[in-house]
Structure formats: structure tokens, C-alpha cells
Design an enzyme around this catalytic site. Structure first.
Site, short mmCIF file in Angstrom:
data_model
loop_
_atom_site.label_atom_id
_atom_site.label_comp_id
_atom_site.label_asym_id
_atom_site.label_seq_id
_atom_site.Cartn_x
_atom_site.Cartn_y
_atom_site.Cartn_z
CG HIS D 158 38.34 72.06 46.47
ND1 HIS D 158 38.47 72.57 47.73
CD2 HIS D 158 37.00 71.96 46.25
CE1 HIS D 158 37.27 72.74 48.27
NE2 HIS D 158 36.36 72.38 47.39
CB SER D 279 65.94 81.02 30.94
OG SER D 279 67.12 80.73 31.63
CE LYS D 285 61.54 77.78 32.34
NZ LYS D 285 62.09 78.19 33.62
CD GLU D 292 56.30 84.17 36.26
OE1 GLU D 292 57.33 84.65 36.72
OE2 GLU D 292 56.27 83.15 35.54
#
Lengths: 493, 493, 493, 493
Positions: D158, D279, D285, D292
Site C-alpha cells: 500500500h 526539460s 530537471k 515513462e
């Protein structure tokens, strides 16, 4: 051009195999023109806000226009070492006009709001094209419907003959569905046609930008205000995909009708040869392959929307690279729906309607059973449930030669069921011989009687005109914005 | 009651096992009230058209009202030998008031248009309830957003810190999405709220019905004209399912935010204990199980819509029994979305926001990198691409002690990259120390600066009011129709 | 029983509305028996490891057996204040025999490995039942196939008549597919039938448990070794769902065949009345509704598997509450597949085959076109591509009275195409008059000639026997384990 | 080459727009080599059966080999006027060697069985390549697991800390899953690797073909006997897609682990820069974009399988053109899974494990709560449920400074809960200070204790070797068949 200009944060360039997986460069061609226009507008706004000088904007626009021209002439050569189109274009500008000016084109903007602009501009364009195509399909269907009002046909439910109807009645059903899709496009359009530019990466910018200027120059009708919303929310894309999926669902059912009616067993229509294929071995075959590929194509469009949902569902609020995989799905769905719409237009334009076979299918059937039952209700006030039973029991005995149109048998059955002695009119059997007359008695609003078919066509034409007008307005607004923009570009460059 | 009253066509009753598979009797309870109302209205219309006498309509209405009362009091006992609710109710009426009158209630109507009415009435009701629930959720979110405008928070992209933002900014994003869903409901509603009654099986009826009367008494705003369209098209259902799916997609992302922020590693929020569960063995655990079940519940809602698509896709135009399996999916999706909306309302109402932890996550990070880069652009006219490189190279060296806020290091790097000698202001480091001040410089429209957050909230409230008004109008129209109907029932029974 | 016994970590009990959303109590009844058995075995093992005394295990087993009996007699009353079945059973035991002993039943175990055991035991049982049902369906199909070897029928591709075939040939195709499904079940079974118990929450336990003992007593064939794998991996569930989905896909296509053949236009078969429904208004209708609901039921089974995929996809490695929503999907898919299998068995058992209609569909068709073309190849060494052209051109001219079986026309066309002068045998037309003779010339392995149909049936029977034997072995092993366990329970309690 | 050679049945060539929609020519390149090999084998068999002369087979093989060579060298120029690759190749041969011989290559065969051969050969090849890639990935993971056995790490359920574990334990879970996928591939492979050739269009042929010869030359292990089954059943394709979807589901969860662990908030690992992007505006970044895109790529693979299901579901038994749309989905899924497997191999090879951060996450947490509770069970025979309560109540009070490892507090709580006076050992707190020692007490089979990690790795290696051997056998058989075939080709051409 070597290393990606954005990659200054990292020490090493990207591995080739990884680049191949990550790159969207080729997919980006789909939105490349929108991307350049978006940059032009952003930079014109920067100029109007005093952030770029006259000289700077002039050079930038000239350089971007060159790339745009190459793109339109298909002479643009992509450098495969770029991950996507955005740095490629920025770098191209910098190479041509130098870093001092070219290095300013991305001021106050991020790839995140940039790609959101590109997608919204592109979807807008595709939706407008789609509406145009659907109006053409409507015209073909309306024309065919007008011409086939007299063509009687069995209506089926559960693949079994249900009620007497007409081919025109089916076509009107198709039209009603397509018109509702056009209505949906109209609604979605206004949410798509909103300006996300100015959201920057996710939290806005310190640069003094003006989002209203870019809104106007890009022909957007409103602004996606919240900057997170502008780069993160994908509901405009998702509802577009859903709308296409719903259209695919409708087209697939229409297509299935045609497939079934094309079997030799039904034989109600014949699809023109240009939409058929043959067998490599069975010389007698003429297969309506186009219909089959429309059917599977519709599956693709439907599943693409599920795919988008699955991709988006994995992502918390904010921008993630996963979004990149939405674009090819969007393109695929639009391409397929455009093609399917065009094919259906062609198929209906050239469709052969086998009126005689439809007529044959009506005769020697019990398709008027409900009409007979309702005749009993109307003439003799027999409760419908009993009247239904009377005809049902006659139908059940069909094989033993009972016939629901047979005066004597029917009188007997009425007595069996109602215990009443009725005498049917002498011309009873005549009443159900001529389907043309029978259908005229079906006077309820929206039924396939001639007058209701006509009314339906009138309503359809009205709806279509109204939607067509709204579409025209959309197009006009865009044209105005485009001409405003091209004037600015001319003036400034 | 033995054999199904419709089964007169067949010689044998249905096998029990088959009946169990075919029966929708229990699922039908969901639409039972709508079904009775639909029959009442149909029969009142038959009376007004002179097809049922005053005596007949009086007895019919009395009998139907009795069943309705039982239904509402949960005292209705279903006879499991019926395939669905429709013959069960008809047979109940016939049993009570006899075949002579009771046998007339289905005159000029089919189960096909009947069930279409039931579903449209039910979806209408559920959509209204849904809108109501969403307005409540909006209120909770707006209130929380108002109260947390000062709560600064890192904005993330790619799960990595991106820009300084605020918690309120996130909440406003949620609100924007929900408001668009409310807009969509409004649009769908008008297509759902149309009268299919009178289409009969598929091709209308010979009985002299009036579809406008039933439209008015049922509070419908228009008529589904074409009779095939009325019983065959499922786009009103499909677009409802898609709308719920899109909502589930939004909720799932919001939910995922909460899940991530609830980890001890992020620790930005705490979900109230009432929404948590524990471990059967690990005594230290407090798990936000509700969030996890919301996430999986959203999958169900999304997939239900694809299930409907797959079911509908198999079917040519016209009515097929396959449609029966759509109803439980519709019910399941509405039930889940209602529940998820209510849970999110509760969760946000009781949410603990850990402001200190958010603040900590901002400090000691490079989250203001873009702000620094834009400072260089604005103060020294350094092209953004170079300014980006300067900060990127400082970031890259982070581990060796370089710091993007360090005046001296930054000056050095500026020289390295631009070959220019710049002197930053003495208070340079101070400029980026106070996030409250930094965020105020982010003045672009829709950014998380205080004033823009306020503007966003104003816009949100306006949109909400407008939608709320439209919803109120819907509800009023229904109330009028309901009272018109109940007056008629009283008068006639 | 008040508050959930696991909830000691939290200060407040769960809100009712939340409980309703979170609770799986009713769904858990599906696995309740497995849950009790799992606990019994776990505790017997604890006893054999010296962790529970003889007295303790005796009292525990007696208490659990009582609950099991109530469950089997459907007299178990669930306390709705529990989130799920596990604490409910534990609490019931504690209430009966006290905390000192009852409080020990969960030693060295977590709900995570417990629920994994339950699901694996249940899936195992369902798979065994499914195999049993499929063997029965196979018997019906094999029997029907044997009996209809002589029934000639057109084979279709693209919904158009392709080659002469036989009804038995179709049935054998169905059998081949079902046998492959049985093979897949066999493979999946061995991965399902593995022991996850002992993984505890996710990282094992300090208690001296023995996983081999529980493996043997539960009839598992192996152990899911890695403790994370045991509670987190859902591929055994996912591949079960996929297997059911694939079966649904096969059944749906078989069902679609029956639906098409049941139309009056094809009219090759008649589905028994007990599987049909009627219309509420059209008295003549007899609709094969069961077939339609099988088709939509198959959509449910297919989509359930994608629902599971979407739920699982959202979750990183480890246990999450989202898994709870997998159980009802699993149950729904098994229930539907069991029902559909049973219905198909019934439908095929009672199917009326309209041999005459099939024969009629063969006559007056060009279905032997390929046979004629191959005749030319074999007799006159005409290259197949030319022979194909000859017949194709005859077919094309069909409407003008050309006929592919007409000796003279064919000879002319041969000359046109090959420029050769051929004389066909005098009895040429006779050769293609008798379909029984024609089909015997189709001698390639697996064709619908009589001998190959026979061979196919022999192979099918062999495969079935082999699979049936394997299934028998599975069942025997389980019976042994069950009797071992019940002996232990008797001995210890 | 003008009109499609199969189109003799039709009067007109295909419209260009229609052709574009129908054509699979470019997609067919994926199976072009398999198609040529299939034709060669078919024709060699025809020769061995005396249907083609030595001269004929020689010319045919020479011509086909030429096309194959062009294909391999990428010099084959497709003629876009063909609908698919099959007539294009046949026509090419005819053009080169004339109709008299070239017109015979398709004797006794149809495009239907031909494309089934192509797909089975191609899937076979892809499955073998996939197994190879997975073995490599296993090696990387096994190596990393060996090297990181000492790296302690919190296990989560969880998203909350659950039990003390190790990084190696996670990796072993991944390995177990991949090994099961390899097992599934092995099973599917034998059903894929079966010969459909000889089924012809759907009902076999009158030509005296020998299906065993083509089986052997193509390296198939069995024959798809029934001719309808051979061209109509798609379960071999569907189970392949499902297997890839299941793999995608596993990879997606692994990927999600890496994504979460890569956040700065968890910070357990660092993905190598070559897999990261930056970025365009935020210079600080470094985003793990590859992760992804793996996540979204997995959605594509999963949904592709749903797409196939939807396409197949629409189709009755037999061949339909819809099947054409399955091929690009199959290719897309294989391409993505190959790429994702390779990327994961690279990512794990270069992964930086932040051992210190994992250690920190263990300290100052209550992660040993269950271990403490089990200590009480083992040392003092406290029923687990009470022991659970004791620690739970300590945990609950955590914020007020209570500590589950604090001897005095714990003693107090024991008394509160059990009413017993217990004295914990003096070194009690020491017992839980050293995680290395704590994990060694977790002795249950499959736990993350050092010895069990070692055992797990041994088992994994054994399984991998066994599967690797089976894969080797598959490859050897294919090599033998290939060399048999190339000898024949050499000998005959």
C-alpha cells in the site's frame, strides 16, 4: 547539429537504441506545421510585449517561414539525432540566425504548453475536416433516402423479420446518428479550441507574456486558465477519442447491415465491384472486403480510445512523457474515421438496391402479424394481449398450413381465444395483400409510412442545415484569425 | 402466474437453467419505477386519444399505483418464472383487474420502446443526481482551495520537482476538470431526455397514438423521431458511459496524487483515519485503502464503457437481446461514480495538509531554476537558451557544491557560457530565499501567484454558478412534468 | 462483535458509507470455504511445528468446522461491520473459544498470503469444474458430428459461399478449438496450483513455519518460493482470465455461426424453443435470444480480463487493496463461462439440422468453381492461374446465362484464355452434379471428405481421452489431499 | 504489371482510394520472407508429388530465390497497385518465367492457408527471439541480484513501509515472473508451430498434396488437421498477444517500481543518464523519460491484445478480411516488447543503487513492528492477536514519543493489554538495532534472509537453465529444417 540543445543538464548524449524508443520525431510531422505557427504567434506576442525587438522578430519569422515552406513542400530533412520536433526547429533557427536572436524564441514558454497548443490546433483542424466529410456523407444518404422512399423492405429485430418498413427508413436512422455525432463535435470543439499557451512548464512564467494576444492570433475562443490544467489535463483529447469511437461504433453497425444484406441469402443490396475483392483460388468469389476492413477499422478506433484511457490512467496530475504515445493513436483514429467516412460515401453512392428481392422477402412471410393484431384491436376492441395470442397461436401452427391472413382460420382462432363470434370483412385478405397500402396505415409519428418518411427527411435536412451553419461560423472565425496572423507575419518579417 | 404471457407463440415454457441465464428480472428492479410510470403515461395518452375509456384508465392506473407503492415500500415480490419485469407487471395488472381491461395496457407499444423509455428516464435521473453530487464536491474543493491559498508546494512533472506552486493551484485544476464534466453532462442530458415511446417494436403502430402527449407527461424535451433510431441506437447510453469513464479517468488521477502525497516519503497530506485500513499482521500500518479502491473502481467504470462498446459493436442496426447486458454495466458505473464522488468529498473535507513538509520540500531544492534563468533573461537580456544552459551546467555540477543561487558561481558560469562579464546585484541570493516573494513574480495569467489563484477561484465560482443554474432549470422542468402527471393520475384513477 | 479486531492501530471505527465501498464481505462468500480450509491447514501445520498445543489445535479446528458447516448449510450470518471475511472468521473463533487460544490462529500469517491461498484454491476448483463441463460439451459435439457426417453444407468465407463442405466439418473445428482450451487449462493449472502460504505480509515471518506441510495438506504441487512474488504477482489470475477470454472469443464465434444459420434467410438450423424468446407485440416472432445473450456474455468475459489488466497495471510490485476488485471479475467470468458452456451443450443436443436447406444452398450455386478449376489442372495440365481465369470469366458472365458447369461454354472459354483446343469428357457435367461424389475427390488431409472427417474424429477422440486422463489425475491428487486433511482434522479435533 | 492477377472475376480495377484502405502491401513486408519460403516449400512438395516437373520446380525456385535476395538486400520494389504481397510475388514470378510454369506456383493452395503459414512462421521466429532477449535480461537481473544480496531495503505494501527486506529480494521477484513468461512462451510455441498449409481456401483441395512434407520442410512439429480450423481459428495468435500483454503487465509494474524509487522523495536508485531526458525550460530537471515511455508502451501492448479480441469477436467461423488488421497489431506488440526488454536490460545493467538511502529509510521507522510482535509470541507465548494489539497501540501513540522498540513502554503496554507482568530482556532494544541480524531471524522459506535469498537464486538459475535448454532444442530443430530446405533448394534449382 550534434547534441540536443536542451541536454545541457546531462553529461552524455543519448544512446541510439534508447533514442529510437524515445523519439517521436517522425510522429511529430503530423503536428509540425501547427508547431511552427504556435512559435510564430508566441514570438509575435513577445514582440508586442516589448520582449523581442522589431529586428529580432523579423529575423525569427523569416527563419520560421523558411522551415514552414520546406515542410509544406516536403523538403524538410529531419535530423534523426533529435528526440522530437521542438528542439529540432529551435536549433534550426539558431543555426540560421545565430544564438543572440534565435536563442530567444523559447522565452517564456515550455515544451509542455507548446505541445498542448500543437495538439489543440491539430485536433481543431481534424474536427473541422471530419465535420466537412460527414456533411458530404449526409448529402449522399439524404439523396439516396429521397430516391428510395418507395422501396419497401422488411425491418428485422433479433435477425428475424419484425415489421414491414422501407429502405429509406433505415437510411434516415443512419442520418439521425450521424447528425448527433456532428452535434457532439460542435460541443467538443469549443472545449478543444482553447489556448493553453502561457502555462509554461506547469506553473507559469516570470516573463511578461500576454495570453490573450496568442489566443486571438491562433483563433482560440478562450483560454485554459489554470497552468497545471493547461499542461496536464487530457480530457479534450479523451473526449475527442471517445467521440470518434462512438462514431466508429455507429459506422460498424451500418457496415454490418451492409455485410448481412450483401450475402446471397439476404441479397438485398450489391456493393459496387470497386469495393470488392476476389479469391486467389475460388474463381466464383466476389467478396465485399471493404466492408470487412471497415468493421475491423472501427475496432481500431474504438480500442485506440481505450488505449488512451489506459495511458492517461497511469499518470498522476501533471505532465509525463507517457503523453507522447497519445499522438499516434489520435492520428490513427482520425485517419481511419476520415477514410471510413469517405468509403461509406462511395459505397452508398454506388449501391445497387435489389428492390425485387426485398419485396420477395416481404411476401410469403408473417411480417404483418402485428398489423393484423392491431386491426383486431381497432375494429373489434379485442384487448391487445388477446389479439396477440390469437395471431401467435396461428403463427405457431404455421407449418400445418394455418395462415394469419386467412379469414376463416382467423375467425376460428378468435372464437377459440375470445369465445366470441366475429365475422371479418369479406375483403379481409385483400387488406393485407398490398404492402404499399399496409404501410400507409402505420401512421404513428416517425413510422415508415410515406408521409412520416417525408417528415423525417424534412427534420433531418433542417438539423443538417443548422449544424452546417455552425460549422461555417467556426471556419470563418479561423479564416479571420489566419489572415490576421499572416498579415502580421508579412508586416513584421 | 405460470407461463410468460408473451410466450403464446411457443409450445413449451422455458427451461429453468436457461431462464436463469436469460432473466434480467432482478436487474430490472433498477428501472422498475420508471417502467411503471412509463406505462401509466402511455395508457393516459391512450385514454386521451379515445382508445381507453374512462373506466378502463381508472382501473389500470389504480392497479399500477398499487404495484408502484409495493415497489417503493420494497414489498413487491417478484415471480422468478418471468424473464423480465415487463410481462411481470402486465400480468400482475391482468390478474388484478382482468383481461378485458388489463389486456389493453400494452396496446400500441412494444417492449422495445418501453425499455428505451425506462432507460432514458433512469439515466436522466442518475445524471441529475450526479450533477448534484459534483456540485457538492466542488463546494468542498472551492472551500479548501480558498483556505489553502497560502500553502506553497512544489509542482512536479515526471515525478520530479518542476516549479514552485501552491496546493490551492492543484485544487483549482481539479475543479476545472469537474466543471468541464458538469458541462458535458448538460450536453448529454438534452440527447438523453428525448421520447422514444411510440416507436413500438421498430416500425411504429397502426394505433392512433400521440407521441407529443407522452413526451410532455414524461418531461422529455424532444422526440426520438425515427422509429428504428428510437429502439436501436444506443449512443445516448454510450455517451453517458463515456462521460462517466472520463470522469473516472480524472478522479483516478486526483486519487493517484493523494496516494503519492500520502507516502511517508512525500508526506504532504494525511488522509483521515476513517478512510484508512490496517494490516492483519503489521501493527504499525495505516493504509489509505479507500484511495486504492477508488483507483480500481475507476478502472471498472472505464472498462464498463468498453464492455458496452464491445456488446453494441456485435450488433447490426435494430433491437437485439444483447442490449440487456448493458443495463447492469450502466448501473454499476453510476453506482461507483456516485460513491467515488461522495468519498472524495469526504476525503477532501477531512484532509490534513502538512504545510511544513511541503515547505521543506521546496527548500534545499533547485526548484527555482527557471525563475533564476528568467531573471537573467529579464535583467541582462541573455537569450533564454543560453540562460538555460548556464543554470543547467550549474545544476549538473550540483554534487560538487555548485549552487544555482550562489552569486559568485553563477557569475562565473555566465562568463563561461556568454563570455560576458556580468555583476549580479548584491542582494541576488536574497531574491530567491523567500518563496512567497518568488511566486509573486510569476505574474502570467493562470499561474500560481496569489492574485492569479484568486482570479482562478473567481472564474471557477462563476462557471459553477452558471452550471448550477442550468441544473436547477432541468430539475424544475421535471418537477412540473411530475406534478402534471400526478394530477392526471389522481384525476383519472 | 463491534470494531474490527485488526483496527487497533486506529482510533476510530470506519464510517458506514466508507465501509460499504470498502467491504468485500459479500463477495468473499465465494472464497469462504477455501478460507476456512486454508486456516485449518495453517493451524495444523503450526501444531505439527510445536507452535500450537494439541489442546489448542483441537479447539481451533472444532470452532472452524462449525463455521464451515454453517457456511455449507447457508446458515452463516455475516456481520456487516466487518470489512472482509478474514477478520470476521477470526473474531468468530475468538468469541467462541476465547482470546488465549483463538488469538493464535493467525500466527505467522498475513491476510496477504491468506487471500492468495484462497484465490488459488478457488481458481483450481473452478478450472477443474470448467474442464469437466468442457468434456461434456465435447461429447455432445462429437456425437452430433458422428451423426451428421453425411450432412453436406456450403462452407463460407467472407459470408459468401466458398467450397462444398459438411456440417460435421464445422463441428470438428469447434472441437479442435475446445480441446486446445482444455490443453491451456492444463498448463495454467500447474502454475495456479502452487502454495503462497508462508509469505506472510510480503517478507516472511520469524515464526518457525513449514511451507511444505501446508503445500501437501492443501494438495498444491509446488511452492511460490519468493515471498514478494507470492503476495504481489497476479499472473496466475491474469492468465486464467485470459484463458477464459479466449474461450469466450471461440464461443462467441460459434454462437455467431448459429445466429446467422438461424435466420430465415439462411435457415440451416433451428434452435430449440426452450432457448428462444418471443416478442411482446409481434406475435409471429420466435427469437433465439439465448444466442444473443451468449454473445453479449462473451463480451463481458473478454472485457473482464481487460478490467483486471487495467487494475493490475496501476499497481507497483507489492500488495495493494486494488486487488480486491479482481475477485468479483474472476467470479463473473467463471460463472458466465460455466453457463455458456452448459447452454451450448443444451443447444447442440437439441439442435434441428435442416439438411434439405443446406442441400438447396449448394445447388444452383457456383460453389464447385475451384473443383472445376482443379479438374482442368489435373486433367489437362493447365496452369492453375489460367484455369482460375477461365472459371472467373465464366463466373463474371453468370448473369448472361453462362454456367461454369456447362461443357460447351467452358470449352470456349478455355480456348479464349489458353488458345488451346480442348475437348472435355462427355460426362463432364455429370461429374459435378452429385455433391457426395465431388466431396470425395477433396482428398487432402483434413478436408471435409468422408474419410478425412472420420480421421479428424479419431484424432479428436484421442486428444480428448488424453486430456481427460490428465484431468482425472489432477482430481485424484486433490481427493487424496482432501482425505489426508479430513483425517487430520478428525484426529486432531 | 497492371491489374491484380486474381481480379479476373471483376470487370474493373480497384479505385485508388479504396486500394489505399484495403492494401496491406507495406505491412506485408514483415512476413515477406516467410511468404517466399512458404511458397518454395509448397512447390517443392508439388514436385515431390509429381505435380511439378524437375524443370518447372527449378525455374520456380530460381525466380523465388531472386526475389528473396532482393528482399533481404532491401532492393525489392513494391508495386503499389497490388492489394497485398501474395499476388505481387506470384505475378513477379510469372513475369520472369512465364505463365506456363509460373502460373503453377499457387496450385493446390489458397491465400488463406498461405497467410496462415506466414503468420505462424513469423510468430515462431519472434517468439524465439523474444525468449533469447528474456534470457539476456535474466542474466543481467541474476547478476545484479547476486551483487546486491547485502543491500537491505524496506518492503512496501500500500505504498507504506511494511517489512524489512532486501533489494535482491525484489529482483528475484522480477526473475520469477519473467521465468514464468518464458514457460508460457514454451507452451504457446508448440501450438503456434503447426502446419496449416494444405487447408486451401477452407475446404481442402482436389490436388494430391502431402501436408507432412511441407510440415517437415518448414520445421513444424504438427499439422493443423481440420481445414476450417487451419484458416479460421486465431487462438494461436490471440494467445501470443495475451502472453505479450501479460509480459507488458509485469514490465509495467517493474517499471513503476523504478519510477517511484527514482523520485527524489524515495531516492533509492538512479537511472543512468542515457535513459533520461531534460526539460526545454527547467534547467535543473533530469527526467527518467524512458521509464515513462515503457509504461505507456506497455499500455499499447495490452490494448493491442484487446483490439485483436474485438476484431476477432466480430467474425463468425471462417476467413474474413478483418484478419488483415491483426498483423500490424502483432508486429507492434512484438516490436515494443523486444524494445522494452532490451531497455530494461540496459537500465538494470547501469542502475545506481543508493544503499545509504535505503538504510536511512529503514532506520527511524517502525518497520520491525511485526518482528517485535512475533518476538512476543515466540518468547512469551502471547497470542498473536494480542501481541498485534500491543504493538498497534504503541504505534498509534507514536507521535507522543512512544516507541515500539522502547523496553519500558513496551512492558507497560503488555501489561495494559494482557494484564500480565513481563520483563523483557535487558538487551531487548539491541535486538532490533541491527537490521542485518533482524533479517536473519526471518527464516521462513522464501523470505529475504540471506540464506533464503541464496536459495531463491539457486532455484531461479535451475529454472532458467531448464528453459534455456528447451529453447536450445527448439532452435536446433529449426536449424535442421532450414538446412534440409536449403539443400533441397540448391539441389532442385
Amino acid at each position: 547539429m550534434g547534441k540536443d540543445i536542451y541536454r545541457k543538464r546531462l553529461k552524455i548524449p543519448m544512446n541510439k537504441e534508447v533514442l529510437a524508443f524515445l523519439s517521436s520525431l517522425n510522429d511529430d510531422l503530423w503536428i509540425a506545421e501547427e508547431d511552427i505557427v504556435g512559435t510564430e504567434v508566441h514570438d509575435i506576442m513577445l514582440h508586442e510585449q516589448g520582449i523581442l525587438t522589431k529586428e529580432e522578430i523579423s529575423q525569427i519569422l523569416k527563419s520560421l517561414e523558411k522551415i514552414k515552406k520546406k515542410l509544406i513542400n516536403s523538403t524538410l530533412v529531419l535530423n534523426e539525432s533529435f528526440e522530437d520536433i521542438h528542439p529540432f526547429i529551435e536549433q534550426s533557427v539558431i543555426e540560421e540566425i545565430g544564438m543572440e536572436i534565435g536563442g530567444k524564441i523559447h522565452t517564456g514558454r515550455s515544451r509542455n504548453d507548446q505541445v498542448a497548443v500543437d495538439l489543440r490546433l491539430k485536433i481543431r483542424k481534424e474536427l473541422n475536416q471530419l465535420s466537412g466529410g460527414l456533411f458530404e456523407l449526409c448529402e449522399v444518404l439524404m439523396d439516396l433516402s429521397e430516391r428510395s422512399q418507395h422501396v419497401l423492405m422488411p425491418l428485422y429485430t433479433h435477425f428475424q423479420k419484425a415489421q414491414l418498413g422501407s429502405f429509406s427508413h433505415y437510411l434516415n436512422t443512419y442520418l439521425e446518428q450521424i447528425l448527433r455525432s456532428l452535434e457532439r463535435i460542435e460541443e467538443i470543439y469549443k472545449r478543444v479550441n482553447a489556448n493553453p499557451l502561457g502555462a509554461c512548464a506547469i506553473g507559469g512564467t516570470n516573463i511578461d507574456i500576454d495570453r490573450k494576444i496568442t489566443m486571438e492570433l491562433l483563433g482560440f475562443e478562450s483560454i485554459v486558465f489554470n497552468s497545471i490544467d493547461a499542461v496536464s489535463s487530457k480530457d479534450y483529447l479523451m473526449e475527442t477519442m471517445q467521440c470518434l469511437a462512438l462514431m466508429a461504433l455507429q459506422f460498424s453497425r451500418i457496415d454490418e447491415d451492409l455485410l448481412v444484406w450483401s450475402t446471397k441469402e439476404f441479397d438485398f443490396i450489391e456493393v459496387d465491384e470497386q469495393y470488392c475483392s476476389v479469391s486467389s483460388v475460388m474463381p466464383q468469389k466476389k467478396n465485399p472486403d471493404t466492408l470487412e476492413l471497415i468493421r475491423s477499422g472501427c475496432s481500431n478506433v474504438i480500442t485506440n480510445s481505450f488505449n488512451c484511457a489506459m495511458i492517461i490512467k497511469s499518470i498522476p496530475t501533471a505532465y509525463f512523457r507517457d503523453f507522447q504515445d497519445l499522438k499516434p493513436l489520435l492520428k490513427d483514429s482520425f485517419d481511419r474515421i476520415h477514410a471510413i467516412g469517405a468509403l461509406l460515401k462511395g459505397i452508398f453512392s454506388s449501391l445497387i438496391i435489389k428492390e425485387q428481392n426485398m419485396r420477395l422477402a416481404i411476401q410469403n412471410s408473417n411480417i404483418l402479424a402485428l398489423d393484423v393484431a392491431e386491426f383486431l384491436v381497432r375494429q373489434y376492441n379485442i384487448p391487445f394481449r388477446l389479439s396477440h395470442e390469437i395471431i401467435a397461436r396461428l403463427s405457431r401452427g404455421e407449418r400445418q398450413g394455418l395462415n394469419i391472413y386467412n379469414k376463416i382460420e382467423l375467425e376460428k382462432m378468435i372464437q377459440d381465444v375470445t369465445k366470441k363470434n366475429l365475422t371479418l370483412p369479406d375483403d379481409f385478405e385483400e387488406l393485407f395483400k398490398d404492402p404499399e397500402k399496409c404501410i400507409e396505415k402505420r401512421m404513428s409519428m416517425g413510422s415508415p409510412s410515406r408521409s412520416e418518411i417525408k417528415n423525417n427527411l424534412i427534420l433531418i435536412r433542417e438539423k443538417k442545415e443548422k449544424l452546417s451553419e455552425a460549422h461555417g461560423k467556426r471556419m470563418n472565425k479561423l479564416k479571420k484569425a489566419e489572415s490576421l496572423l499572416s498579415n502580421k507575419i508579412e508586416e513584421l518579417s
